[in-house]
Design a protein around this motif. Structure first.
Motif, PDB file in Angstrom:
ATOM      1  N   ASN A 213       0.848  -1.199   0.000  1.00 27.52           N
ATOM      2  CA  ASN A 213       0.000   0.000   0.000  1.00 27.52           C
ATOM      3  C   ASN A 213       0.882   1.246   0.000  1.00 27.52           C
ATOM      4  OD1 ASN A 213      -3.000  -0.917   0.419  1.00 27.52           O
ATOM      5  ND2 ASN A 213      -1.759  -2.192   1.776  1.00 27.52           N
ATOM      6  N   ASP A 215       0.450   4.124  -0.923  1.00 29.23           N
ATOM      7  CA  ASP A 215      -0.207   5.405  -0.679  1.00 29.23           C
ATOM      8  C   ASP A 215      -0.307   5.728   0.811  1.00 29.23           C
ATOM      9  OD1 ASP A 215      -1.929   3.178  -0.547  1.00 29.23           O
ATOM     10  OD2 ASP A 215      -3.694   4.472  -0.649  1.00 29.23           O
ATOM     11  N   ASN A 217       0.645   6.899   4.422  1.00 26.57           N
ATOM     12  CA  ASN A 217       1.618   7.877   4.910  1.00 26.57           C
ATOM     13  C   ASN A 217       1.441   8.062   6.416  1.00 26.57           C
ATOM     14  OD1 ASN A 217       3.630   9.831   4.888  1.00 26.57           O
ATOM     15  ND2 ASN A 217       2.189  11.497   4.446  1.00 26.57           N
TER      16      ASN A 217
END
Length: 264
Positions: A213, A215, A217
């Motif tokens: 994953n 993406d 953060n």
């Protein structure tokens, strides 16, 4: 040209660093109230993830239970197994893992429970943060190690568990979430069974790719050296034993092993 090469190298380093935050194993927590998936932070918290996966792969989390729920705080599990004889048995634990307080305790993250006053004491128990607990859990007891994050709409399952009424059976079960169980049942000393307890049927690895994953953060823990928002807040234990012969036996056993999370 030399300056451009330096800048390019720095940018590449930043990209690699960002990617490493999302290098992960994905596991699925399967409960009788629905399933949710979790991205583990293998690269950032390697010892904690390795410790967690050892319990996963050994089957220690099969028929585990959610034994603690605190509104707007956490939902905790990993410490007890329902053995189908109307008893809860403590999970056999191994060597405690070193603390790795890299990320912040924000909503949707998973973190390890541990003994009060001992940052390096986490074993099998973990919790899901229901809200932003950074001002408390990023600071207390060396900071609580965040090692994963719930994916997609998985928090809807966690929230449904958190919405259940809780009952006080003492010790580790002083904030015990139960289904189809009433105050009258508690008053009449009705022992909860598998129709009431939130059971985790299993936790399984569903994706062991290096980058799962990218993406994600996760927020860094920048408060580790700060003063806790409520340093004198009480601790709550998560301790072991058997549950089913009666409340007296439950209370006699629950102090065998303590795992603490301090409430906000």
């Amino acid at each position: 040209m030399k300056t451009k090469r330096i800048i390019s190298s720095l940018l590449a380093g930043l990209l690699i660093s960002s990617a490493s935050l999302s290098q992960a194993t994905v596991v699925e927590v399967r409960t009788i109230m629905g399933d949710f998936q979790v991205n583990l932070f293998d690269e950032a918290t390697p010892q904690t993830v390795e410790n967690f996966l050892e319990y996963v792969n050994s089957g220690a989390y099969a028929n585990n239970v959610v034994h603690r729920s605190v509104p707007n705080f956490i939902v905790q599990m990993g410490g007890f197994t329902y053995n189908n004889d109307f008893q809860l048995d403590s999970v056999a634990t191994g060597t405690p893992v070193n603390n790795e307080p890299v990320f912040s305790n924000r909503r949707g993250t998973l973190a390890m429970a541990k003994a009060a006053g001992n940052p390096n004491s986490a074993t099998s128990q973990f919790f899901v943060n229901l809200t932003n607990n950074s001002s408390n859990l990023d600071v207390q007891n060396g900071g609580f190690t965040v090692f994963g994050q719930v994916l997609g709409d998985g928090m809807s399952v966690v929230d449904s568990i958190a919405a259940l009424p809780v009952f006080n059976f003492g010790g580790a079960f002083s904030e015990f979430p139960l289904r189809d169980y009433s105050d009258a049942d508690e008053s009449n000393s009705v022992v909860p069974d598998d129709t009431n307890i939130v059971i985790i049927t299993d936790i399984v690895v569903i994706d062991d790719a290096v980058v799962t994953n990218p993406d994600l953060n996760p927020v860094r823990n920048t408060l580790i050296n700060a003063t806790p928002s409520q340093p004198d807040a009480p601790s709550s234990s998560s301790s072991g034993g058997s549950f089913g012969i009666g409340f007296a036996l439950l209370l006699a056993f629950v102090m065998a092993t303590r795992r603490f999370i301090t409430r906000r």
